[in-house]
Scaffold this motif. Structure first.
Motif, PDB file in Angstrom:
ATOM      1  N   ARG A   1      -7.125  -4.595  -4.504  1.00  0.00           N
ATOM      2  CA  ARG A   1      -6.211  -5.189  -3.527  1.00  0.00           C
ATOM      3  C   ARG A   1      -4.762  -4.887  -3.920  1.00  0.00           C
ATOM      4  O   ARG A   1      -3.939  -4.513  -3.066  1.00  0.00           O
ATOM      5  CB  ARG A   1      -6.425  -6.691  -3.422  1.00  0.00           C
ATOM      6  CG  ARG A   1      -5.473  -7.376  -2.423  1.00  0.00           C
ATOM      7  CD  ARG A   1      -5.769  -8.864  -2.343  1.00  0.00           C
ATOM      8  NE  ARG A   1      -4.913  -9.532  -1.376  1.00  0.00           N
ATOM      9  CZ  ARG A   1      -3.745 -10.089  -1.667  1.00  0.00           C
ATOM     10  NH1 ARG A   1      -3.281 -10.047  -2.924  1.00  0.00           N
ATOM     11  NH2 ARG A   1      -3.027 -10.683  -0.728  1.00  0.00           N
ATOM     12  N   ARG A   2      -4.449  -5.042  -5.195  1.00  0.00           N
ATOM     13  CA  ARG A   2      -3.089  -4.704  -5.658  1.00  0.00           C
ATOM     14  C   ARG A   2      -2.766  -3.239  -5.393  1.00  0.00           C
ATOM     15  O   ARG A   2      -1.643  -2.892  -5.016  1.00  0.00           O
ATOM     16  CB  ARG A   2      -2.957  -4.997  -7.154  1.00  0.00           C
ATOM     17  CG  ARG A   2      -3.019  -6.465  -7.522  1.00  0.00           C
ATOM     18  CD  ARG A   2      -2.647  -6.680  -8.976  1.00  0.00           C
ATOM     19  NE  ARG A   2      -2.937  -8.034  -9.405  1.00  0.00           N
ATOM     20  CZ  ARG A   2      -3.990  -8.383 -10.118  1.00  0.00           C
ATOM     21  NH1 ARG A   2      -4.855  -7.449 -10.519  1.00  0.00           N
ATOM     22  NH2 ARG A   2      -4.186  -9.641 -10.460  1.00  0.00           N
ATOM     23  N   HIS A   3      -3.768  -2.373  -5.579  1.00  0.00           N
ATOM     24  CA  HIS A   3      -3.548  -0.957  -5.328  1.00  0.00           C
ATOM     25  C   HIS A   3      -3.209  -0.691  -3.866  1.00  0.00           C
ATOM     26  O   HIS A   3      -2.227  -0.009  -3.557  1.00  0.00           O
ATOM     27  CB  HIS A   3      -4.792  -0.159  -5.727  1.00  0.00           C
ATOM     28  CG  HIS A   3      -4.782   1.253  -5.254  1.00  0.00           C
ATOM     29  ND1 HIS A   3      -3.948   2.220  -5.791  1.00  0.00           N
ATOM     30  CD2 HIS A   3      -5.478   1.867  -4.262  1.00  0.00           C
ATOM     31  CE1 HIS A   3      -4.140   3.369  -5.167  1.00  0.00           C
ATOM     32  NE2 HIS A   3      -5.055   3.189  -4.237  1.00  0.00           N
TER      33      HIS A   3
ATOM     34  N   GLY B   1       0.183  -2.967  -3.061  1.00  0.00           N
ATOM     35  CA  GLY B   1       1.362  -2.631  -3.851  1.00  0.00           C
ATOM     36  C   GLY B   1       1.661  -1.152  -3.933  1.00  0.00           C
ATOM     37  O   GLY B   1       2.833  -0.752  -3.914  1.00  0.00           O
TER      38      GLY B   1
ATOM     39  N   LYS C   1      -9.650  -7.677  -7.142  1.00  0.00           N
ATOM     40  CA  LYS C   1      -8.224  -8.019  -7.187  1.00  0.00           C
ATOM     41  C   LYS C   1      -7.373  -6.803  -7.555  1.00  0.00           C
ATOM     42  O   LYS C   1      -6.274  -6.610  -7.013  1.00  0.00           O
ATOM     43  CB  LYS C   1      -7.996  -9.151  -8.176  1.00  0.00           C
ATOM     44  CG  LYS C   1      -8.562 -10.482  -7.708  1.00  0.00           C
ATOM     45  CD  LYS C   1      -8.419 -11.561  -8.769  1.00  0.00           C
ATOM     46  CE  LYS C   1      -9.042 -12.873  -8.296  1.00  0.00           C
ATOM     47  NZ  LYS C   1      -8.989 -13.919  -9.355  1.00  0.00           N
ATOM     48  N   GLU C   2      -7.884  -5.966  -8.480  1.00  0.00           N
ATOM     49  CA  GLU C   2      -7.139  -4.767  -8.859  1.00  0.00           C
ATOM     50  C   GLU C   2      -7.012  -3.806  -7.682  1.00  0.00           C
ATOM     51  O   GLU C   2      -5.944  -3.222  -7.453  1.00  0.00           O
ATOM     52  CB  GLU C   2      -7.826  -4.076 -10.036  1.00  0.00           C
ATOM     53  CG  GLU C   2      -7.644  -4.769 -11.366  1.00  0.00           C
ATOM     54  CD  GLU C   2      -6.178  -4.808 -11.800  1.00  0.00           C
ATOM     55  OE1 GLU C   2      -5.480  -3.793 -11.611  1.00  0.00           O
ATOM     56  OE2 GLU C   2      -5.739  -5.861 -12.294  1.00  0.00           O
TER      57      GLU C   2
ATOM     58  N   ARG D   1      -0.741  -6.838   3.574  1.00  0.00           N
ATOM     59  CA  ARG D   1      -1.746  -7.681   2.940  1.00  0.00           C
ATOM     60  C   ARG D   1      -2.594  -8.436   3.958  1.00  0.00           C
ATOM     61  O   ARG D   1      -3.734  -8.823   3.662  1.00  0.00           O
ATOM     62  CB  ARG D   1      -1.082  -8.658   1.974  1.00  0.00           C
ATOM     63  CG  ARG D   1      -0.204  -9.721   2.618  1.00  0.00           C
ATOM     64  CD  ARG D   1       0.450 -10.626   1.578  1.00  0.00           C
ATOM     65  NE  ARG D   1       1.357  -9.888   0.706  1.00  0.00           N
ATOM     66  CZ  ARG D   1       1.124  -9.661  -0.579  1.00  0.00           C
ATOM     67  NH1 ARG D   1       0.004 -10.114  -1.138  1.00  0.00           N
ATOM     68  NH2 ARG D   1       1.981  -8.987  -1.299  1.00  0.00           N
TER      69      ARG D   1
END
Length: 289
Positions: A255-257, A260, A252-253, A266
């Motif tokens: 993916r945010r990187h 975002g 999840k981290e 996405r």
């Protein structure tokens, strides 16, 4: 055993034909069986559910038929009878003869040591080996398992699906995702540009990957690949596709990187949590994850 089809998945009755140690933390188990004639998959990160015998038993106890309610029937079997279920990915499918490979990470099993003792990671206290690691560490020809897998080649348990206009593939996986990641890399056609970061517990777990793709594969010993990705310079103006798999919190981290901080659409990011730190697969399933 009756193996009724609940399309596109079914039970497959298999047995071990051989094992091969890939490194101090990884073992490849090859399975065969007449049922594999009905096993079909076009995916390189094909998810599977493997049922191994309960401790002290030689046959995995599962429902007779794969139909509505099979999960509850399996859950209601006595603890000392019910087969242990774990999720894995298909490493390779071969024909003539029909065989499949599944790679196991031997969590808590030191090379040459008792699989019940456990091992430490990053200097921490020893962690006991789980039932699948114990089973895989001592698997031998003739051992029987049940597999819940695909009877249809294109199915929803295949996650790696890059858009047709992809011109750069980005891959991250921890040790649990290395089998799927290396299978993906080996399947990519010549000219495909790829950057991959693959984590393994020990240097001896690094593998040779035969790929036709234009691939830059970064093997990382330990859990520092995330930092390497954050510091990596990627080509600008590309149409990337990102595949991330492993421990769910880190997935999840990352993916945010990518979404975002890197600005990747996405819809072009596939992220799969194979496990969660501190929880067993039973606990994850009970939580609905």
């Amino acid at each position: 055993m009756t193996t009724a089809v609940a399309a596109p998945f079914r039970f497959f009755s298999l047995q071990v034909v051989r094992t091969r140690r890939l490194g101090p933390s990884l073992v490849r188990v090859t399975f065969a069986g007449a049922d594999l004639a009905y096993f079909h998959s076009d995916g390189r990160d094909q998810s599977l559910s493997l049922f191994i015998p309960a401790e002290g038993r030689t046959e995995p106890a599962v429902p007779v038929e794969l139909g509505d309610g099979w999960w509850q029937v399996w859950r209601e079997l006595p603890d000392d009878v019910r087969a242990v279920m774990r999720s894995y990915t298909l490493r390779e499918l071969r024909r003539d003869p029909d065989e499949i490979d599944i790679d196991f990470v031997l969590h808590g099993v030191e090379p040459g040591a008792s699989p019940t003792l456990g091992s430490a990671r990053a200097g921490g206290p020893p962690s006991p080996a789980g039932p699948a690691s114990r089973w895989a560490s001592r698997a031998a020809a003739g051992d029987r398992v049940i597999l819940l897998g695909p009877a249809v080649a294109d199915n929803r348990a295949i996650r790696f699906r890059p858009p047709e206009d992809t011109d750069l593939v980005l891959v991250w996986g921890d040790e649990t995702a290395v089998p799927a990641a290396t299978a993906i890399l080996e399947s990519l056609p010549a000219g495909t540009r790829v950057r991959a970061w693959l984590e393994v517990p020990r240097a001896g777990d690094i593998q040779d990957v035969a790929t036709r793709a234009d691939a830059e594969i970064n093997w990382v010993v330990g859990d520092t690949a995330e930092a390497a990705i954050r510091g990596a310079r990627l080509p600008a103006g590309e149409r990337p596709y990102v595949w991330i798999a492993g421990e769910s919190g880190r997935v999840k981290e990352l993916r945010r990187h990518f979404v975002g901080e890197r600005g990747v659409d996405r819809r072009r990011v596939t992220f799969v949590g194979y496990w969660r730190q501190g929880l067993t697969e039973e606990q994850l399933r009970e939580a609905g994850e």
